[in-house]
Motif scaffolding. Sequence first.
Motif, PDB file in Angstrom:
ATOM      1  N   LEU A   5      10.992   0.216   6.387  1.00 31.75           N
ATOM      2  CA  LEU A   5       9.652   0.500   5.889  1.00 31.75           C
ATOM      3  C   LEU A   5       8.840   1.294   6.890  1.00 31.75           C
ATOM      4  N   GLU A   6       9.068   1.075   8.174  1.00 31.29           N
ATOM      5  CA  GLU A   6       8.361   1.854   9.194  1.00 31.29           C
ATOM      6  C   GLU A   6       8.670   3.332   9.015  1.00 31.29           C
ATOM      7  N   GLY A   7       9.937   3.655   8.788  1.00 35.62           N
ATOM      8  CA  GLY A   7      10.327   5.037   8.568  1.00 35.62           C
ATOM      9  C   GLY A   7       9.728   5.595   7.296  1.00 35.62           C
ATOM     10  N   PHE A   8       9.667   4.778   6.272  1.00 31.08           N
ATOM     11  CA  PHE A   8       9.105   5.193   4.990  1.00 31.08           C
ATOM     12  C   PHE A   8       7.647   5.608   5.138  1.00 31.08           C
ATOM     13  N   PHE A   9       6.877   4.857   5.909  1.00 36.54           N
ATOM     14  CA  PHE A   9       5.458   5.135   6.056  1.00 36.54           C
ATOM     15  C   PHE A   9       5.150   6.109   7.188  1.00 36.54           C
ATOM     16  N   ALA A  10       6.135   6.466   7.989  1.00 30.83           N
ATOM     17  CA  ALA A  10       5.903   7.336   9.136  1.00 30.83           C
ATOM     18  C   ALA A  10       5.463   8.738   8.734  1.00 30.83           C
ATOM     19  N   PHE A  11       5.853   9.203   7.554  1.00 28.56           N
ATOM     20  CA  PHE A  11       5.514  10.558   7.146  1.00 28.56           C
ATOM     21  C   PHE A  11       4.037  10.734   6.817  1.00 28.56           C
ATOM     22  N   ALA A  12       3.341   9.669   6.526  1.00 29.46           N
ATOM     23  CA  ALA A  12       1.935   9.752   6.132  1.00 29.46           C
ATOM     24  C   ALA A  12       1.045   9.934   7.354  1.00 29.46           C
ATOM     25  N   GLU A  13       0.076  10.793   7.245  1.00 32.66           N
ATOM     26  CA  GLU A  13      -0.879  10.994   8.325  1.00 32.66           C
ATOM     27  C   GLU A  13      -1.849   9.823   8.363  1.00 32.66           C
ATOM     28  N   ARG A  14      -2.088   9.307   9.540  1.00 33.95           N
ATOM     29  CA  ARG A  14      -3.047   8.208   9.691  1.00 33.95           C
ATOM     30  C   ARG A  14      -4.428   8.668   9.246  1.00 33.95           C
ATOM     31  N   GLY A  15      -5.102   7.838   8.483  1.00 32.02           N
ATOM     32  CA  GLY A  15      -6.441   8.135   8.045  1.00 32.02           C
ATOM     33  C   GLY A  15      -6.526   9.038   6.828  1.00 32.02           C
ATOM     34  N   ARG A  16      -5.397   9.565   6.383  1.00 28.64           N
ATOM     35  CA  ARG A  16      -5.402  10.426   5.209  1.00 28.64           C
ATOM     36  C   ARG A  16      -5.236   9.562   3.960  1.00 28.64           C
ATOM     37  N   ALA A  17      -6.027   9.841   2.929  1.00 27.31           N
ATOM     38  CA  ALA A  17      -5.926   9.079   1.685  1.00 27.31           C
ATOM     39  C   ALA A  17      -4.583   9.363   1.023  1.00 27.31           C
ATOM     40  N   MET A  18      -3.822   8.318   0.765  1.00 29.44           N
ATOM     41  CA  MET A  18      -2.515   8.456   0.145  1.00 29.44           C
ATOM     42  C   MET A  18      -2.490   7.618  -1.125  1.00 29.44           C
ATOM     43  N   LYS A  19      -1.626   8.012  -2.039  1.00 32.34           N
ATOM     44  CA  LYS A  19      -1.436   7.279  -3.285  1.00 32.34           C
ATOM     45  C   LYS A  19       0.043   6.991  -3.458  1.00 32.34           C
ATOM     46  N   THR A  34       4.539  -2.540  -1.491  1.00 31.89           N
ATOM     47  CA  THR A  34       3.168  -2.604  -2.002  1.00 31.89           C
ATOM     48  C   THR A  34       2.225  -3.160  -0.937  1.00 31.89           C
ATOM     49  N   ALA A  35       2.608  -4.264  -0.306  1.00 32.49           N
ATOM     50  CA  ALA A  35       1.769  -4.884   0.720  1.00 32.49           C
ATOM     51  C   ALA A  35       1.525  -3.922   1.880  1.00 32.49           C
ATOM     52  N   ARG A  36       2.574  -3.252   2.320  1.00 38.66           N
ATOM     53  CA  ARG A  36       2.431  -2.319   3.449  1.00 38.66           C
ATOM     54  C   ARG A  36       1.550  -1.137   3.067  1.00 38.66           C
ATOM     55  N   ALA A  37       1.712  -0.607   1.864  1.00 33.77           N
ATOM     56  CA  ALA A  37       0.887   0.507   1.421  1.00 33.77           C
ATOM     57  C   ALA A  37      -0.587   0.101   1.406  1.00 33.77           C
ATOM     58  N   TRP A  42      -3.606   2.732   1.354  1.00 34.21           N
ATOM     59  CA  TRP A  42      -3.181   3.573   0.237  1.00 34.21           C
ATOM     60  C   TRP A  42      -3.714   3.027  -1.079  1.00 34.21           C
ATOM     61  N   GLU A  43      -3.894   3.916  -2.032  1.00 37.21           N
ATOM     62  CA  GLU A  43      -4.183   3.520  -3.404  1.00 37.21           C
ATOM     63  C   GLU A  43      -2.832   3.257  -4.070  1.00 37.21           C
ATOM     64  N   VAL A  44      -2.660   2.080  -4.641  1.00 39.19           N
ATOM     65  CA  VAL A  44      -1.368   1.686  -5.204  1.00 39.19           C
ATOM     66  C   VAL A  44      -1.477   1.471  -6.709  1.00 39.19           C
ATOM     67  N   VAL A  45      -0.534   2.059  -7.432  1.00 37.59           N
ATOM     68  CA  VAL A  45      -0.403   1.859  -8.871  1.00 37.59           C
ATOM     69  C   VAL A  45       1.011   1.355  -9.123  1.00 37.59           C
ATOM     70  N   LEU A  46       1.121   0.245  -9.848  1.00 37.31           N
ATOM     71  CA  LEU A  46       2.430  -0.292 -10.223  1.00 37.31           C
ATOM     72  C   LEU A  46       2.716   0.071 -11.667  1.00 37.31           C
ATOM     73  N   LEU A  47       3.948   0.417 -11.930  1.00 35.54           N
ATOM     74  CA  LEU A  47       4.407   0.659 -13.295  1.00 35.54           C
ATOM     75  C   LEU A  47       5.490  -0.358 -13.584  1.00 35.54           C
ATOM     76  N   ASN A  48       5.219  -1.266 -14.509  1.00 35.71           N
ATOM     77  CA  ASN A  48       6.211  -2.268 -14.871  1.00 35.71           C
ATOM     78  C   ASN A  48       6.011  -2.684 -16.322  1.00 35.71           C
ATOM     79  N   ARG A  49       6.861  -3.577 -16.779  1.00 33.89           N
ATOM     80  CA  ARG A  49       6.793  -4.010 -18.177  1.00 33.89           C
ATOM     81  C   ARG A  49       5.695  -5.026 -18.442  1.00 33.89           C
ATOM     82  N   GLY A  50       5.025  -5.483 -17.391  1.00 35.17           N
ATOM     83  CA  GLY A  50       3.901  -6.391 -17.563  1.00 35.17           C
ATOM     84  C   GLY A  50       4.274  -7.843 -17.734  1.00 35.17           C
ATOM     85  N   ASN A  51       5.513  -8.193 -17.492  1.00 38.51           N
ATOM     86  CA  ASN A  51       5.909  -9.591 -17.655  1.00 38.51           C
ATOM     87  C   ASN A  51       6.308 -10.232 -16.327  1.00 38.51           C
ATOM     88  N   GLN A  52       5.843  -9.638 -15.227  1.00 40.83           N
ATOM     89  CA  GLN A  52       6.119 -10.203 -13.915  1.00 40.83           C
ATOM     90  C   GLN A  52       4.934 -11.015 -13.423  1.00 40.83           C
TER      91      GLN A  52
END
Length: 75
Positions: A5-19, A34-37, A42-52
């Motif tokens: 996850l550290e590598g996943f988030f490394a590409f984002a610039e600190r302080g820049r609004a991300m989605k 989701t928690a790390r974002a 970050w602004e987070v949007v989940l796409l799921n079937r709604g039964n979780q």
Amino acid sequence: MTAGLEGFFAFAERGRAMKALIIGGTGVISTAVTARALEEGWEVVLLNRGNQKEVPENVRQLHADVRDRAAMEAA
């Protein structure tokens, strides 16, 4: 948090609004992403079937089955 996850988030610039659009968002891996974002502000949007389980209140949730094209377009 795992090193992966550290590598996943490394590409984002600190302080820049991300989605992030996360498919699912309530499983073991996607919950951690989701928690790390959110920690990164970050602004987070989940796409799921709604039964979780519940999601954090500051997360937008769209309901659709990814196998249903019409539902995806409507979401």
